[in-house]
Design a protein around this motif. Structure first.
Motif, mmCIF file in Angstrom:
data_model
loop_
_atom_site.group_PDB
_atom_site.id
_atom_site.type_symbol
_atom_site.label_atom_id
_atom_site.label_comp_id
_atom_site.label_asym_id
_atom_site.label_seq_id
_atom_site.Cartn_x
_atom_site.Cartn_y
_atom_site.Cartn_z
ATOM 1 N N GLY A 381 0.794 -1.214 0.000
ATOM 2 C CA GLY A 381 0.000 0.000 0.000
ATOM 3 C C GLY A 381 0.829 1.267 0.000
ATOM 4 O O GLY A 381 0.357 2.320 0.450
ATOM 5 N N SER A 388 5.602 -0.062 -4.513
ATOM 6 C CA SER A 388 4.636 -1.166 -4.463
ATOM 7 C C SER A 388 4.823 -2.113 -5.639
ATOM 8 O O SER A 388 4.697 -3.335 -5.492
ATOM 9 C CB SER A 388 3.208 -0.615 -4.441
ATOM 10 N N SER A 422 -5.757 -5.387 -2.305
ATOM 11 C CA SER A 422 -6.627 -4.541 -1.488
ATOM 12 C C SER A 422 -6.605 -3.101 -1.977
ATOM 13 O O SER A 422 -5.629 -2.636 -2.569
ATOM 14 C CB SER A 422 -6.208 -4.602 -0.016
ATOM 15 N N TYR A 423 -7.675 -2.404 -1.635
ATOM 16 C CA TYR A 423 -7.824 -1.000 -2.043
ATOM 17 C C TYR A 423 -7.084 -0.088 -1.084
ATOM 18 O O TYR A 423 -7.080 -0.313 0.133
ATOM 19 C CB TYR A 423 -9.300 -0.618 -2.075
ATOM 20 N N THR A 424 -6.436 0.933 -1.620
ATOM 21 C CA THR A 424 -5.830 1.980 -0.803
ATOM 22 C C THR A 424 -6.244 3.328 -1.372
ATOM 23 O O THR A 424 -6.812 3.425 -2.474
ATOM 24 C CB THR A 424 -4.288 1.885 -0.810
ATOM 25 N N SER A 425 -5.959 4.371 -0.621
ATOM 26 C CA SER A 425 -6.324 5.713 -1.079
ATOM 27 C C SER A 425 -5.496 6.141 -2.291
ATOM 28 O O SER A 425 -5.802 7.162 -2.923
ATOM 29 C CB SER A 425 -6.119 6.721 0.055
ATOM 30 N N SER A 427 -5.029 4.115 -4.921
ATOM 31 C CA SER A 427 -5.339 3.189 -6.007
ATOM 32 C C SER A 427 -5.666 3.944 -7.297
ATOM 33 O O SER A 427 -6.355 4.961 -7.282
ATOM 34 C CB SER A 427 -6.514 2.290 -5.617
ATOM 35 N N ARG A 431 -2.675 0.303 -10.297
ATOM 36 C CA ARG A 431 -2.795 -0.534 -9.096
ATOM 37 C C ARG A 431 -3.946 -1.521 -9.231
ATOM 38 O O ARG A 431 -3.895 -2.617 -8.673
ATOM 39 C CB ARG A 431 -2.967 0.342 -7.865
#
Length: 946
Positions: A381, A388, A422-425, A427, A431
């Motif tokens: 993340g 990443s 997984s989602y992150t801010s 993304s 991504r």
């Protein structure tokens, strides 16, 4: 007495006596030696004698283990070097003090017991090494790490400091050679485990002072004691690292010496001794890796990489986790550098170092995989896309080339791969593409787990470490608990990704989850495991549907077609993913085949779908009804007669409970009040308090559920699997739904109040479609049950069917009277629904046809209520119904009225039977916890007022 104590000439007595005498003598001796060294005019001989006396005194204090005396003497000697403090002109006698001080380390007994006195020795050694570099004209270590953040006003002070160091360098040039300095650190290999631990701790303190201030003379405040390294201390793994300063010219000479010392001792020390030494080193390297100067932090990480390559060349023994402890500083340094885009190069270098370690030492890594995967997971993340991506590529190489080696840490592998999906801010499209690749990696992990390669690799790794093969057949399947321990993180990780905000990712995660369960779960899991999978993996996927509050169009009336889908840009989880989740749950249960061991699971699936139907969102209610219909079709496809009958019974009772729960609670309590509850008949207040959207959602579901009930009853009757309990529950639910709709349509004040509150828009509200649908499905089901060869089913259906026929015909006749009265203007209030007669005519025709076809004896028994109703219907507006009534009058009534059979009322259930609950929730159907307002009580089945 003291005299008697030391009278016997034993070695212990001699040492004790010497220590007592030295404790008395060292203080005055220190004063005398210091006085001689401070006086220049005394000449070289007194100076040499004083210097020799200080050196011998320090060695004697160390040999006698007098820590305070040793520290005082060594500090005094260090102060006369003029290197361990503010600038002073360095004279030849000061240079001689340097040589004497560093010469203490060549005396074995002295070096072993220096303890805290190592600090001034190592500070002076570090300063001498720095000054020697200055004399050669080479760039010193601090020149490579000049800070760019220091204010300009310090430039003058820096220039003055460089001039002072140059002056000292000229005086110190002939003191020691580089080889003699190297020997000082090489002698650490001859120290005991306790001695080298103290040596390393003091060297860490000197290094920390250099990194924080650029000057090793402040090393005392950076010493790491046992309290700092224990759990809960300031260097505990769970605590954030205390920051180091950001001097203009930080030095790394002592840090490099730490690498040399660790390298020299790593292969010589026993593992437990090395572990104690590494605890101090690890804390220091982690703190250095988080230095405010990014170049210094990168240098510290590189130093750690060099050590790791050498340490990982050793095999790790069974039951030891030294590798994990050794690589832990990488994790701590990475986390300490998170949160800032400026520190991205440091994080990227940490990932690159671990990638190099894996490629170079993969075959030797055992417990260290957890630390490596932990860093890659943290990097998933990272706000910097390059970091990443580099971490994901490193993970890919691990899985492609070293899957067998990392198999014992399969759970960590799965967690790391799921983190990249997984989602992150941060993304974005790139991504999202990485997330899809990570899902493919998870699918590959599932295949490896299912085909046994993970278990085989784990067995092989265990055998290689233990030296022998584990007992038992090679392909023996593990117990359920053991395999669930590996499957659970994988399935749970995929289930969590089903809630991802990105539509592509969540749909791909759901497809992967379903594929894994269908491809591998059907072969691997037992009945109890499947129950856990449904409860803990599949059911929680719908939590996103219950919390989805995105605005969407709603129906105006229950009979309206479903609203169209929103634009793709506005589509929410409920619009795009919820249908597939429900289809996955129903489809997986259908694939289980309906065996007896899976029957308890059917009740839980029904309860979940009931929760969906009874939610406030109309879209979710419609999806829940559709899923219920597919589930009923799946139950009808089960082939095992013994298990299918039990499944039919659970399905019928569960569906009946859903029909009852779907009715709007406030309206239901008003229209059919519980005799034991106080009556509140304020229609205006009720209508004003009804929330429009949730009420319409319940009414939409109540309108569509009778069809599902009819399909289930029809399939059960065809297969001969219908039980009395199941039929009784479903028929009771249909009766309740129909009675609710009839009561609403008959309540003029309530309909008027609902019109005022615009419950169903600008038109007068009605539930004609629901009453007709429930009545038609009930009639069709009762007809099939009436024709059943099962006497129990037939006896249950006959009174209900005749009671329904009577109610339908009486209601139709009443509606005809009401229509004529409204046409003549003889009624007040809201008119009855305009479409009531047209909608009710087909069911009335079917009811009349059934009564007409009864045998003579049964027909004659029901003439008491049939004749008055037919007398009214003979003049009804419907031509087909009127024609059928005329035919009944002409063909059946004369013979029935002339027969000797006494007319009787329809054999409806007795009062005692009516007082009993029509439906009680079965034990294997989970009780709904989300709808506390739902009530369950008995209703009179198809019973009209006399």
């Amino acid at each position: 007495s003291a005299t008697e104590k030391f009278s016997k000439p034993s070695p212990a007595n001699k040492v004790a006596a010497a220590a007592k005498m030295f404790e008395v003598a060292w203080g005055p001796g220190l004063s005398a030696f210091s006085h001689a060294l401070e006086r220049i005019f005394h000449g070289p001989r007194p100076t040499a004698l004083a210097l020799r006396g200080l050196k011998i005194s320090a060695c004697l204090a160390c040999a006698l283990e007098l820590d305070v005396a040793a520290l005082s003497l060594v500090n005094a000697l260090a102060s006369f070097t003029t290197l361990d403090g503010p600038f002073k002109v360095m004279l030849p006698r000061n240079a001689a003090c340097v040589e004497a001080l560093l010469g203490l380390t060549a005396v074995p007994d002295c070096a072993e017991n220096l303890g805290s006195a190592w600090l001034p020795v190592l500070r002076v050694a570090s300063r001498v090494a720095h000054l020697r570099l200055l004399t050669t004209g080479a760039r010193t270590d601090d020149a490579y790490f000049t800070s760019t953040h220091a204010p300009d006003e310090k430039e003058y002070a820096d220039r003055k400091l460089r001039d002072e160091e140059s002056a000292r360098a000229l005086a110190a040039h002939s003191v020691l050679t580089d080889a003699s300095l190297d020997e000082l650190y090489a002698r650490s290999t001859k120290l005991s485990a306790v001695g080298v631990e103290r040596f390393v701790a003091e060297l860490c303190a000197v290094s920390a002072a250099e990194l924080s201030t650029g000057d090793p003379s402040s090393g005392t405040q950076y010493f790491l004691d046992e309290e700092d390294l224990r759990p809960g201390g300031k260097y505990d793994d769970l605590q954030p690292l205390p920051p180091l300063g950001d001097p203009r010219r930080p030095r790394v000479a002592a840090l490099q010496r730490l690498v040399d010392v660790a390298d020299m001792n790593v292969h010589l020390r026993p593992r437990l001794a090395w572990d104690r030494m590494w605890r101090v080193l690890a804390a220091h390297f982690a703190r250095a890796g988080a230095h405010a100067n990014a170049d210094v932090a990168t240098y510290a990480v590189d130093s750690l990489r060099q050590l790791s390559l050498k340490f990982l060349a050793k095999e790790e023994l069974k039951a030891f986790t030294f590798q994990r402890a050794f690589l832990k500083p990488f994790e701590r340094a990475f986390r300490a550098n998170q949160g800032s885009i400026e520190r991205a190069p440091v994080r990227a270098y940490i990932v690159a170092c671990l990638d190099v370690l894996v490629q170079a030492r993969a075959s030797k890594i055992r417990s260290g995989w957890k630390s490596i995967l932990g860093v890659l997971k943290d990097a998933s993340g990272d706000p910097d896309r390059a970091v990443s991506q580099a971490a994901f590529e490193a993970l890919g190489r691990v899985l492609d080339h070293h899957m067998a080696l990392v198999a014992p840490d399969f759970v960590s592998v799965v967690g790391t791969a799921a983190a990249f999906a997984s989602y992150t801010s941060f993304s974005d499209e790139a991504r999202s593409a990485t997330a899809l690749e990570a899902l493919a990696r998870l699918d590959a992990c599932a295949r490896a787990l299912a085909d046994g390669s993970i278990r085989a690799a784990t067995r092989a790794a265990s055998a290689s470490r233990d030296g022998d093969l584990p007992e038992g057949p090679e392909n023996e399947p593990p117990p359920d608990d053991a395999q669930l321990e590996l499957w659970w993180p994988l399935l749970l990780g995929l289930a969590r990704l089903v809630a991802d905000p990105r539509e592509k990712v969540r749909n791909a995660a759901l497809a992967t989850l379903r594929r894994v369960l269908e491809r591998d779960g059907l072969k691997e899991f037992g009945a109890e495991t499947w129950r856990l999978v449904f409860r803990g993996v599949l059911f929680p996927c719908l939590e996103s549907a219950w919390t989805d509050d995105a605005p969407r169009p709603a129906s105006v009336r229950p009979t309206d077609p479903p609203p169209g889908p929103p634009p793709p840009s506005e589509a929410s989880w409920l619009d795009t993913t919820a249908p597939a989740v429900l289809d996955c749950i129903v489809g997986l249960y259908a694939r289980l085949g309906g065996s007896r061991e899976h029957t308890p699971l059917l009740g839980e699936v029904l309860a979940l779908l009931g929760d969906c139907v009874c939610q406030d969102a109309e879209r979710l209610a419609r999806l829940g009804v559709d899923a219920l219909e597919r589930l009923c079709q799946a139950v009808s496809s089960f082939t095992d007669p013994e298990t299918s009958e039990e499944g039919w019974d659970v399905c019928c009772r569960g569906l009946a409970h859903v029909v009852e729960r779907a009715l709007p609670p406030a309206l239901d309590a008003y229209l059919r009040p519980d005799p034991r509850s106080p009556k509140d008949r304020d229609a205006d207040a009720l209508a004003a308090s009804l929330p429009r959207a949730p009420t319409l959602a319940r009414l939409v579901a109540s309108l569509r559920l009778p069809r599902v009930c009819g399909l289930l009853l029809s399939d059960a009757a065809k297969r001969g699997s219908l039980t009395e309990q199941g039929a009784d529950a479903l028929l009771g639910a249909l009766a309740g739904s129909r009675q609710f709709a009839c009561a609403f349509d008959a309540d003029g004040p309530l309909r008027k109040a609902c019109l005022t509150s615009r419950l169903m828009g600008a038109d007068a509200p009605d539930l004609v479609a629901q009453r007709v649908s429930a009545g038609s499905e009930a009639f069709a089901a009762l007809q099939r049950a009436f024709s059943s060869t099962n006497e129990g089913i037939r006896s249950l259906a006959e009174p209900r069917l005749l009671g329904l026929c009577r109610d339908v015909l009486r209601e139709y006749a009443s509606a005809e009277r009401r229509a004529l009265a409204e046409k003549a203007g003889k009624t007040a209030g809201l008119p009855q629904p305009a479409q009531l007669l047209d909608s009710a005519t087909p069911l009335a025709l079917e009811a009349l046809a059934f009564v007409r076809d009864l045998d003579a004896q049964a027909f004659a028994k029901h003439c008491a209520w049939l004749v008055p109703v037919l007398s009214e219907l003979i003049v009804c507006q419907s031509v087909p119904l009127r024609t059928t009534v005329a035919a009944v009058f002409a063909t059946r009534l004369p013979s029935a009225l002339l027969s000797t059979t006494r007319p009787e009322r329809v054999q409806t259930p007795t009062d005692a039977a009516l007082a009993a609950p029509v439906f009680s929730q079965p034990a294997d159907v989970a009780s709904p916890a989300r709808h506390p307002g739902t009530v369950s009580r008995a209703y009179k089945l198809f019973e009209s007022p006399a």
